[in-house]
Design an enzyme around this catalytic site. Sequence first.
Site, mmCIF file in Angstrom:
data_model
loop_
_atom_site.group_PDB
_atom_site.id
_atom_site.type_symbol
_atom_site.label_atom_id
_atom_site.label_comp_id
_atom_site.label_asym_id
_atom_site.label_seq_id
_atom_site.Cartn_x
_atom_site.Cartn_y
_atom_site.Cartn_z
ATOM 1 N N THR A 191 -53.818 93.412 -14.627
ATOM 2 C CA THR A 191 -55.012 93.815 -15.371
ATOM 3 C C THR A 191 -54.730 93.642 -16.856
ATOM 4 O OG1 THR A 191 -55.676 95.456 -13.755
ATOM 5 C CG2 THR A 191 -56.369 95.863 -16.018
ATOM 6 N N ARG A 219 -64.217 99.531 -3.363
ATOM 7 C CA ARG A 219 -63.179 100.298 -4.062
ATOM 8 C C ARG A 219 -63.192 99.982 -5.568
ATOM 9 N NH1 ARG A 219 -58.680 99.085 -7.595
ATOM 10 N NH2 ARG A 219 -57.167 100.758 -7.404
ATOM 11 N N VAL A 220 -63.090 101.005 -6.381
ATOM 12 C CA VAL A 220 -62.971 100.836 -7.835
ATOM 13 C C VAL A 220 -61.766 101.644 -8.288
ATOM 14 C CG1 VAL A 220 -64.059 101.336 -10.064
ATOM 15 C CG2 VAL A 220 -65.446 100.447 -8.185
ATOM 16 N N THR A 242 -52.381 99.717 -16.715
ATOM 17 C CA THR A 242 -52.371 98.750 -15.624
ATOM 18 C C THR A 242 -51.571 99.377 -14.489
ATOM 19 O OG1 THR A 242 -51.750 96.494 -14.974
ATOM 20 C CG2 THR A 242 -50.343 97.551 -16.598
ATOM 21 N N GLY A 243 -51.827 98.922 -13.282
ATOM 22 C CA GLY A 243 -51.112 99.474 -12.134
ATOM 23 C C GLY A 243 -52.054 100.126 -11.150
ATOM 24 N N VAL A 244 -51.507 100.956 -10.284
ATOM 25 C CA VAL A 244 -52.305 101.552 -9.197
ATOM 26 C C VAL A 244 -53.315 102.549 -9.780
ATOM 27 C CG1 VAL A 244 -52.210 102.893 -7.066
ATOM 28 C CG2 VAL A 244 -50.465 101.181 -7.555
ATOM 29 N N GLY A 245 -54.565 102.109 -9.796
ATOM 30 C CA GLY A 245 -55.601 102.832 -10.516
ATOM 31 C C GLY A 245 -55.838 104.246 -10.029
HETATM 32 N N1 ASP Z 1 -55.476 99.110 -12.439
HETATM 33 C C1 ASP Z 1 -56.078 98.147 -11.559
HETATM 34 C C2 ASP Z 1 -56.821 98.858 -10.468
HETATM 35 O O1 ASP Z 1 -56.335 99.848 -9.959
HETATM 36 C C3 ASP Z 1 -55.102 97.222 -10.917
HETATM 37 C C4 ASP Z 1 -54.047 96.607 -11.746
HETATM 38 O O2 ASP Z 1 -53.793 96.970 -12.881
HETATM 39 O O3 ASP Z 1 -53.432 95.690 -11.245
HETATM 40 O O4 ASP Z 1 -57.840 98.372 -10.068
#
Ligand code: ASP
Length: 331
Positions: A191, A219-220, A242-245
């Site tokens: 992201t 999913r959001v 960024t990462g697991v939202g």
């Molecule tokens: N943060 C983003 C989400 O959870 C994913 C990502 O950063 O890769 O949708």
Amino acid sequence: MQRRKFLKNSGALTAGMLATPIIAAPSDYEKNQKPIDTQSNATIPIAICTWDFGNATAKAWEVLSAGGSSLDAVHQGVMVEENNLDNQTVGNGGRPDRDGNVTLDACIMDKDANCGAVLAIQNIANPISVARKVMEETPHLMLVGKGAEQFAYEQGFEKQNLLTEQSKKEWEEWKKTSQYKPIINIENHDTIGMLAIDEKGDIAGACTTSGMAYKMAGRVGDSPIIGAGLFVDNEVGGATATGVGEEVVRTVGSFLIVELMRQGKSPQEACEEGVKRIIAKNKDKQDFQIGFIAINKQGETGAYCIHPGFTYRTYTKQGHVNNPSGSYLKS
Ligand code: ASP
């Protein structure tokens, strides 16, 4: 520059007396402000973004160095990745959900706390531009799914197929096992979140993503949620994630980091605390990645993540650098 309110004491305007300016007592935020540390990395204008998206920060710098606004800089900067077909986690070419549909999330926030977001929008290559239109052309902050798509067409955006051959091939391969496991490395988390300060000292931010690969339909994550994936307060600074939202939303991560900076923490200290709050909620489970970046009003930056491997780009007069982020886990 510290903000000071000067009030005229009109009651003192009696014959022979000059109006005496009364300086309002500084707010708690102002009291906590540290003088600019010239040894630190503080500098403006500046553009920073998650990961090594050098073309995106270069675009943002082009805008900033020509005297453009931080809002235009982050908008145009993140669009570079939305248009990059090789980036399979942002915009056109993003990985689809488990049903094969590419659904995109984006948000943008300016110096006056105006914001706009689109969630789970399909068939539109530049969700950040639609988010900006939501901010500027509607009385609302967020538009979702079909409504967001319909609004985009009304604003003149073109319908496009966003599923590239490469993403389609990988999705078909994935369907053979359909294993849904958020993976911690860069391949699945890129992201782009971007923060910028322009030459006037104003801060803006933008965040855009195709979300977790092969997510459930609808999913959001955190990326289009103001306060979670992105937050800007022009008095204090900005942060993005960024990462697991899901994990970022649970601690309202970006808002938390800005508030920690308001209380006197440096961007680095605030990002570290943001990650530690997430760790504290996941004592038995740390096999996911989160990365935060932050900037304060002076242009100092910081970043922190759970697993090693996260980096962030900075573009300033001093140069264009991909910086390693510190991590909570060391290997
Ligand atoms: N943060 C983003 C989400 O959870 C994913 C990502 O950063 O890769 O949708």
